[in-house]
Design a protein around this motif. Structure first.
Motif, short mmCIF file in Angstrom:
data_model
loop_
_atom_site.label_atom_id
_atom_site.label_comp_id
_atom_site.label_asym_id
_atom_site.label_seq_id
_atom_site.Cartn_x
_atom_site.Cartn_y
_atom_site.Cartn_z
N LYS A 2 12.28 -10.92 -3.95
CA LYS A 2 12.65 -12.28 -3.62
C LYS A 2 13.39 -12.29 -2.30
CE LYS A 2 12.83 -13.73 -8.37
NZ LYS A 2 12.08 -14.87 -8.66
N ASP A 3 13.28 -13.43 -1.59
CA ASP A 3 13.98 -13.54 -0.32
C ASP A 3 15.41 -14.02 -0.56
OD1 ASP A 3 13.75 -16.23 -0.84
OD2 ASP A 3 12.40 -16.67 0.81
N GLU A 4 16.14 -14.29 0.52
CA GLU A 4 17.55 -14.66 0.38
C GLU A 4 17.74 -16.00 -0.32
OE1 GLU A 4 15.74 -15.70 4.20
OE2 GLU A 4 16.26 -13.74 3.43
N GLY A 5 16.71 -16.85 -0.37
CA GLY A 5 16.80 -18.13 -1.06
C GLY A 5 16.46 -18.02 -2.54
N GLY A 6 16.14 -16.82 -3.02
CA GLY A 6 15.79 -16.64 -4.41
C GLY A 6 14.32 -16.88 -4.70
N ARG A 7 13.55 -17.18 -3.65
CA ARG A 7 12.12 -17.41 -3.82
C ARG A 7 11.38 -16.09 -3.69
NH1 ARG A 7 13.49 -21.33 0.25
NH2 ARG A 7 12.59 -19.76 1.60
N PRO A 8 10.26 -15.95 -4.39
CA PRO A 8 9.47 -14.72 -4.23
C PRO A 8 8.89 -14.65 -2.82
CG PRO A 8 8.32 -16.31 -5.61
CD PRO A 8 9.68 -16.87 -5.33
N ASN A 9 8.89 -13.46 -2.25
CA ASN A 9 8.39 -13.34 -0.89
C ASN A 9 6.93 -12.87 -0.87
OD1 ASN A 9 8.44 -10.57 -1.23
ND2 ASN A 9 10.24 -10.25 0.00
N PHE A 10 6.31 -13.11 0.23
CA PHE A 10 4.89 -12.80 0.40
C PHE A 10 4.64 -11.30 0.36
CE2 PHE A 10 1.18 -12.07 3.17
CZ PHE A 10 0.25 -12.82 2.48
N ARG A 11 5.54 -10.53 0.94
CA ARG A 11 5.37 -9.08 1.00
C ARG A 11 5.35 -8.46 -0.40
NH1 ARG A 11 9.66 -4.81 3.03
NH2 ARG A 11 8.35 -2.99 3.06
N SER A 16 2.25 -5.93 -4.67
CA SER A 16 1.84 -5.73 -6.06
C SER A 16 0.34 -5.94 -6.23
CB SER A 16 2.62 -6.65 -6.99
OG SER A 16 2.34 -8.01 -6.73
N MET A 17 -0.24 -6.87 -5.47
CA MET A 17 -1.67 -7.09 -5.54
C MET A 17 -2.43 -5.86 -5.02
SD MET A 17 -4.16 -9.81 -3.67
CE MET A 17 -4.07 -8.90 -2.15
N TRP A 18 -2.02 -5.34 -3.86
CA TRP A 18 -2.71 -4.19 -3.28
C TRP A 18 -2.53 -2.94 -4.13
CZ3 TRP A 18 -6.68 -4.47 -0.47
CH2 TRP A 18 -6.84 -5.51 0.44
N LEU A 19 -1.35 -2.76 -4.72
CA LEU A 19 -1.14 -1.61 -5.59
C LEU A 19 -2.10 -1.66 -6.78
CD1 LEU A 19 0.46 0.90 -6.46
CD2 LEU A 19 1.97 -0.66 -7.71
N TYR A 20 -2.19 -2.80 -7.43
CA TYR A 20 -3.09 -2.94 -8.57
C TYR A 20 -4.54 -2.72 -8.15
CZ TYR A 20 -5.48 -4.80 -12.62
OH TYR A 20 -6.32 -4.94 -13.70
N THR A 21 -4.93 -3.29 -7.02
CA THR A 21 -6.31 -3.15 -6.53
C THR A 21 -6.63 -1.69 -6.23
OG1 THR A 21 -6.24 -5.37 -5.59
CG2 THR A 21 -7.93 -3.88 -4.75
N LEU A 22 -5.73 -1.01 -5.55
CA LEU A 22 -5.96 0.41 -5.23
C LEU A 22 -6.02 1.27 -6.48
CD1 LEU A 22 -3.74 0.84 -2.06
CD2 LEU A 22 -6.24 0.78 -2.19
N LEU A 23 -5.19 0.97 -7.47
CA LEU A 23 -5.22 1.72 -8.72
C LEU A 23 -6.53 1.49 -9.47
CD1 LEU A 23 -1.55 1.31 -9.96
CD2 LEU A 23 -2.64 3.39 -9.11
N ARG A 24 -7.04 0.26 -9.43
CA ARG A 24 -8.33 -0.01 -10.07
C ARG A 24 -9.46 0.77 -9.40
NH1 ARG A 24 -9.65 -4.41 -13.50
NH2 ARG A 24 -11.62 -3.31 -13.46
N ALA A 66 0.88 -6.62 -15.01
CA ALA A 66 1.93 -7.55 -15.44
C ALA A 66 2.87 -7.87 -14.29
CB ALA A 66 2.70 -6.95 -16.61
N ARG A 67 3.18 -6.88 -13.46
CA ARG A 67 4.05 -7.11 -12.30
C ARG A 67 3.36 -8.06 -11.30
NH1 ARG A 67 5.89 -2.35 -12.00
NH2 ARG A 67 4.11 -1.44 -10.95
N PHE A 68 2.07 -7.87 -11.07
CA PHE A 68 1.32 -8.75 -10.19
C PHE A 68 1.27 -10.17 -10.76
CE2 PHE A 68 -3.01 -10.43 -9.09
CZ PHE A 68 -2.66 -10.86 -7.82
N ALA A 69 1.01 -10.29 -12.05
CA ALA A 69 0.94 -11.61 -12.68
C ALA A 69 2.31 -12.31 -12.64
CB ALA A 69 0.47 -11.49 -14.12
N SER A 74 5.71 -16.51 -10.39
CA SER A 74 6.96 -16.94 -9.75
C SER A 74 6.66 -17.65 -8.43
CB SER A 74 7.91 -15.77 -9.54
OG SER A 74 7.38 -14.86 -8.61
N ARG A 75 5.63 -17.23 -7.71
CA ARG A 75 5.24 -17.94 -6.47
C ARG A 75 4.74 -19.34 -6.77
NH1 ARG A 75 4.59 -15.77 -1.60
NH2 ARG A 75 2.75 -17.04 -1.15
#
Length: 99
Positions: A2-11, A16-24, A66-69, A74-75
């Motif tokens: 999350k960024d300083e405003g408490g919102r989830p950040n793009f990075r 998490s998306m790329w990690l899951y994709t690479l693991l698949r 689950a982490r990606f979802a 949250s986004r």
């Protein structure tokens, strides 16, 4: 993440998306390599690897998925909250819908 405003950040979301994709992909290619070592050749090995990788990914990659979802949820939630705040700011008095 999350960024300083408490919102989830793009990075964090993309990470998490790329990690899951690479693991698949890694799971698929690992199964394919094992099937080739066992003796399957031609188009049969990748097809069997594909069929086997789907249920195995459901079991073995449950935590990254689950982490990606959760990051995606949250986004979306943060976007909805931001939209609701903007709507309330632009029109502070809610009007009933004219259906």
């Amino acid at each position: 993440m999350k960024d300083e405003g408490g919102r989830p950040n793009f990075r964090g979301w993309m990470g998490s998306m790329w990690l899951y994709t690479l693991l698949r992909f890694a799971l698929f290619f690992l199964l394919w390599a094992l099937l080739v070592l066992v003796g399957l050749t031609g188009l049969v090995a990748p097809l069997v690897a594909l069929v086997l990788s789907v249920p195995l990914a459901l079991v073995l990659l449950a935590a990254p998925r689950a982490r990606f979802a959760a990051n995606l949820e949250s986004r979306v939630s943060a976007h909805r909250n931001q939209r609701a705040d903007l709507d309330a700011e632009l029109d502070p008095e809610p009007h009933p819908d004219d259906d």
